[in-house]
Motif scaffolding. Structure first.
Motif, PDB file in Angstrom:
ATOM      1  N   VAL A  24       0.792  -1.368  -0.089  1.00 30.86           N
ATOM      2  CA  VAL A  24       0.186   0.091  -0.007  1.00 30.86           C
ATOM      3  C   VAL A  24       0.869   1.427   0.120  1.00 30.86           C
ATOM      4  O   VAL A  24       0.626   2.095  -1.062  1.00 30.86           O
ATOM      5  CB  VAL A  24      -0.854  -0.058   1.268  1.00 30.86           C
ATOM      6  N   PRO A  25       1.754   1.435   0.825  1.00 32.60           N
ATOM      7  CA  PRO A  25       2.742   2.706   0.765  1.00 32.60           C
ATOM      8  C   PRO A  25       3.546   2.721  -0.445  1.00 32.60           C
ATOM      9  O   PRO A  25       3.804   3.867  -1.135  1.00 32.60           O
ATOM     10  CB  PRO A  25       3.486   2.603   2.009  1.00 32.60           C
ATOM     11  N   ALA A  26       3.797   1.599  -0.951  1.00 35.59           N
ATOM     12  CA  ALA A  26       4.673   1.759  -2.039  1.00 35.59           C
ATOM     13  C   ALA A  26       3.855   2.128  -3.262  1.00 35.59           C
ATOM     14  O   ALA A  26       4.176   2.689  -4.277  1.00 35.59           O
ATOM     15  CB  ALA A  26       5.477   0.261  -2.617  1.00 35.59           C
ATOM     16  N   ALA A  27       2.726   1.614  -3.266  1.00 31.13           N
ATOM     17  CA  ALA A  27       1.639   1.861  -4.297  1.00 31.13           C
ATOM     18  C   ALA A  27       1.233   3.354  -4.347  1.00 31.13           C
ATOM     19  O   ALA A  27       1.185   4.223  -5.370  1.00 31.13           O
ATOM     20  CB  ALA A  27       0.276   1.187  -4.219  1.00 31.13           C
ATOM     21  N   PHE A  28       1.037   3.916  -3.159  1.00 29.96           N
ATOM     22  CA  PHE A  28       0.608   5.325  -2.847  1.00 29.96           C
ATOM     23  C   PHE A  28       1.954   6.297  -3.632  1.00 29.96           C
ATOM     24  O   PHE A  28       1.671   7.379  -4.319  1.00 29.96           O
ATOM     25  CB  PHE A  28       0.558   5.755  -1.594  1.00 29.96           C
ATOM     26  N   LEU A  29       3.049   5.727  -3.294  1.00 31.04           N
ATOM     27  CA  LEU A  29       4.229   6.811  -3.718  1.00 31.04           C
ATOM     28  C   LEU A  29       4.288   6.517  -5.103  1.00 31.04           C
ATOM     29  O   LEU A  29       4.578   7.434  -5.974  1.00 31.04           O
ATOM     30  CB  LEU A  29       5.631   6.054  -3.007  1.00 31.04           C
ATOM     31  N   ALA A  30       4.501   5.352  -5.757  1.00 25.23           N
ATOM     32  CA  ALA A  30       4.521   5.277  -6.988  1.00 25.23           C
ATOM     33  C   ALA A  30       3.421   5.689  -7.840  1.00 25.23           C
ATOM     34  O   ALA A  30       3.680   6.527  -8.942  1.00 25.23           O
ATOM     35  CB  ALA A  30       4.712   3.745  -7.428  1.00 25.23           C
ATOM     36  N   GLY A  44       2.325   9.617 -11.497  1.00 29.88           N
ATOM     37  CA  GLY A  44       1.081   9.710 -12.233  1.00 29.88           C
ATOM     38  C   GLY A  44       0.320   8.438 -12.697  1.00 29.88           C
ATOM     39  O   GLY A  44      -0.375   8.432 -13.732  1.00 29.88           O
ATOM     40  N   LEU A  45       0.491   7.265 -12.077  1.00 29.79           N
ATOM     41  CA  LEU A  45      -0.095   6.058 -12.472  1.00 29.79           C
ATOM     42  C   LEU A  45      -1.471   5.943 -11.600  1.00 29.79           C
ATOM     43  O   LEU A  45      -1.469   5.617 -10.470  1.00 29.79           O
ATOM     44  CB  LEU A  45       0.610   5.007 -12.235  1.00 29.79           C
ATOM     45  N   GLN A  46      -2.563   6.012 -12.336  1.00 30.08           N
ATOM     46  CA  GLN A  46      -3.913   6.131 -11.814  1.00 30.08           C
ATOM     47  C   GLN A  46      -4.121   4.485 -11.361  1.00 30.08           C
ATOM     48  O   GLN A  46      -4.794   4.354 -10.330  1.00 30.08           O
ATOM     49  CB  GLN A  46      -5.060   6.533 -12.958  1.00 30.08           C
ATOM     50  N   GLU A  47      -3.569   3.493 -11.875  1.00 27.55           N
ATOM     51  CA  GLU A  47      -3.807   2.171 -11.674  1.00 27.55           C
ATOM     52  C   GLU A  47      -3.359   1.957 -10.158  1.00 27.55           C
ATOM     53  O   GLU A  47      -3.797   1.332  -9.455  1.00 27.55           O
ATOM     54  CB  GLU A  47      -3.256   1.335 -12.609  1.00 27.55           C
ATOM     55  N   LEU A  48      -2.175   2.368  -9.957  1.00 31.62           N
ATOM     56  CA  LEU A  48      -1.466   1.981  -8.737  1.00 31.62           C
ATOM     57  C   LEU A  48      -2.323   2.877  -7.572  1.00 31.62           C
ATOM     58  O   LEU A  48      -2.328   2.542  -6.383  1.00 31.62           O
ATOM     59  CB  LEU A  48       0.098   2.470  -8.685  1.00 31.62           C
ATOM     60  N   VAL A  49      -2.649   4.030  -7.973  1.00 32.17           N
ATOM     61  CA  VAL A  49      -3.356   5.047  -6.819  1.00 32.17           C
ATOM     62  C   VAL A  49      -4.681   4.193  -6.444  1.00 32.17           C
ATOM     63  O   VAL A  49      -5.091   3.826  -5.240  1.00 32.17           O
ATOM     64  CB  VAL A  49      -3.770   6.012  -7.484  1.00 32.17           C
ATOM     65  N   VAL A  50      -5.236   3.436  -7.490  1.00 32.65           N
ATOM     66  CA  VAL A  50      -6.684   2.736  -7.010  1.00 32.65           C
ATOM     67  C   VAL A  50      -6.171   1.381  -6.222  1.00 32.65           C
ATOM     68  O   VAL A  50      -6.784   1.102  -5.485  1.00 32.65           O
ATOM     69  CB  VAL A  50      -7.191   2.245  -8.454  1.00 32.65           C
ATOM     70  N   VAL A  51      -5.172   0.740  -6.542  1.00 29.70           N
ATOM     71  CA  VAL A  51      -4.655  -0.200  -5.705  1.00 29.70           C
ATOM     72  C   VAL A  51      -4.269   0.173  -4.571  1.00 29.70           C
ATOM     73  O   VAL A  51      -4.554  -0.735  -3.374  1.00 29.70           O
ATOM     74  CB  VAL A  51      -3.792  -1.036  -6.458  1.00 29.70           C
TER      75      VAL A  51
END
Length: 462
Positions: free
Chosen positions: A82-88, A93-100
């Protein structure tokens, strides 16, 4: 105290340290595996460092297990992703990782909500039959009660069964209701199986977190070894004032037999004066010896005495059968097993563990818990300590596997006093059963437990 060694030489030891030797020769434990026979300050320092590292590993492992009991491996993965997905996601600017990232955060919050609250139930663990024989069916039972007024949803309970785990899913319980569930306990191997403590498990549907609450205490299930009915052993008696008269004659006992002429060295207290006056010759009383049997069963627990685990299990069953028969015959009995040397001991400890012979059940309980050990005394040292510690022995059974040589068995039997009948029971499923005499020692080889019954019956008949 003087001991004989395998080479025929004698060694003398005095004082309270007579049960230890001053070297690590023949000793196999953790210390010898680390530093061998060295006993200096350097070796002590190395052993101390190893013990500290082992203690630190146990402490770290305990904390890790405590944390893992709340957060599952999947939960730890989510906490890292979760923290890694937020940072990346926001960084590149990757919306897919933000959703994840947000989805994972929602799952973690929902999982944490499952841990909130207190479960008010009463949980008991029952063991209908606390003692069984190897292979017999055994069951445990979990009783869950809801003393509160409000109903509770379904509940999952886990019961440690030895090294295994039994998991039971219980239905929802309304206020004051009770639920019972039985579970099977495997009894394919002899031993003492610890059941419990029962713990309830609360976890989220995804499996990110889980909360365990320990409820009931532990129970012990004794899985006894197989035993077989064997004939009553009638050999190896010793003199005893509480025994039965025999055909052997003695000059001092309690069972009167006849009168005979006085011989130099006879005790004057036993002169029969009336007969002396009639015959004009000194006449003394002659008695029949009275005897009582004292059996000793010595079981070797040394790994070096057994080629396979089946040999060891057969030896335990043979010792149990001999002890159970002696208890049934109300004879004086001592059952001993090899004691093991502590893992970091500098010296080999000469000692035996005395098993309970109060009742047959107590004896089988103790035999259910015996295990092999590399540092346990072998059959030779076991016989040495047994002969030293237990007096008045008439029959000694030395139970071991197939690895001790005939020379070692003869050395073991030589530690017992003259007049003691020593029988070595060698458990070897790969050898033809038989009974042979070796220099005053009877060696009885058995491949199955039934061979013990047949061999002792033939021995008693002859």
């Amino acid at each position: 105290m003087t001991y004989r060694t395998d080479s025929g030489r004698t060694s003398r030891s005095t004082g309270p340290r007579s049960e230890t030797v001053s070297s690590t020769q023949g000793l196999t434990n953790a210390r010898t595996r680390i530093v061998g026979d060295r006993t200096g300050a350097g070796a002590d320092a190395v052993v101390g460092i190893v013990r500290l590292l082992r203690l630190a590993r146990e402490r770290v492992g305990a904390h890790a297990r405590r944390a893992a009991s709340v957060v599952t491996p999947l939960g730890w993965t989510a906490l890292a992703v979760v923290p890694a997905a937020f940072l990346a996601g926001y960084g590149f600017g990757l919306q897919e990782l933000v959703v994840v990232a947000w989805l994972g955060l929602v799952l973690l919050v929902v999982g944490a909500l499952y841990l909130i609250g207190r479960l008010t139930v009463d949980v008991d663990l029952d063991l209908p039959a606390p003692r069984v024989t190897v292979g017999d069916p055994a069951e445990g039972e979990v009783i869950v009660r809801n003393p509160a007024r409000r109903a509770i949803l379904g509940l999952t309970v886990e019961i440690p069964v030895g090294r295994g785990l039994a998991e039971l899913a219980l239905p929802g319980l309304r206020g004051g209701a009770e639920a019972r569930r039985r579970f099977v306990v495997p009894t394919a191997r002899r031993g003492v199986i610890e059941l419990g403590p029962v713990r309830s498990v609360r976890a989220d549907p995804i499996g990110l977190v889980r909360r365990e609450v320990v409820w009931a205490g532990s129970r012990s299930l004794y899985v006894h070894p197989h035993t077989i009915a064997i004939p009553s052993t009638s050999t190896g008696f010793i003199r005893d004032l509480e025994g039965s008269p025999t055909r052997d004659l003695s000059s001092a006992d309690v069972s009167f037999h006849a009168l005979r002429e006085y011989s130099p060295g006879d005790d004057r207290r036993y002169i029969h004066w009336k007969s002396t006056a009639k015959t004009g010759t000194y006449m003394v009383r002659q008695f029949e010896e009275t005897r009582r049997s004292h059996l000793v069963v010595a079981l070797s627990l040394a790994t070096g005495d057994y080629a396979t685990e089946d040999e060891f299990e057969l030896a335990v069953s043979a010792a149990a059968s001999l002890g159970a028969r002696a208890i049934r015959d109300t004879r004086t009995l001592s059952v001993v097993a090899s004691e093991r040397t502590p893992e970091f001991a500098k010296r080999k400890v000469f000692a035996v563990r005395t098993l309970s012979t109060v009742t047959r059940t107590r004896l089988l309980d103790d035999l259910a818990g015996v295990e092999q050990a590399d540092s346990a005394l072998g059959v030779v040292d076991l016989a040495r300590v047994t002969a030293t510690k237990i007096g008045g022995v008439s029959v000694a059974f030395l139970v071991c596997g197939s690895l001790p040589t005939p020379a070692q068995l003869r050395t073991a039997s030589a530690f017992f006093p003259i007049g003691v009948e020593v029988v070595a029971i060698v458990c070897d499923p790969d050898t033809v059963p038989g009974l042979r005499q070796v220099a005053g020692l009877r060696v009885l080889t058995i491949g199955y437990l039934a061979d013990l019954q047949k061999a002792l019956a033939r021995s008693a008949a002859t």
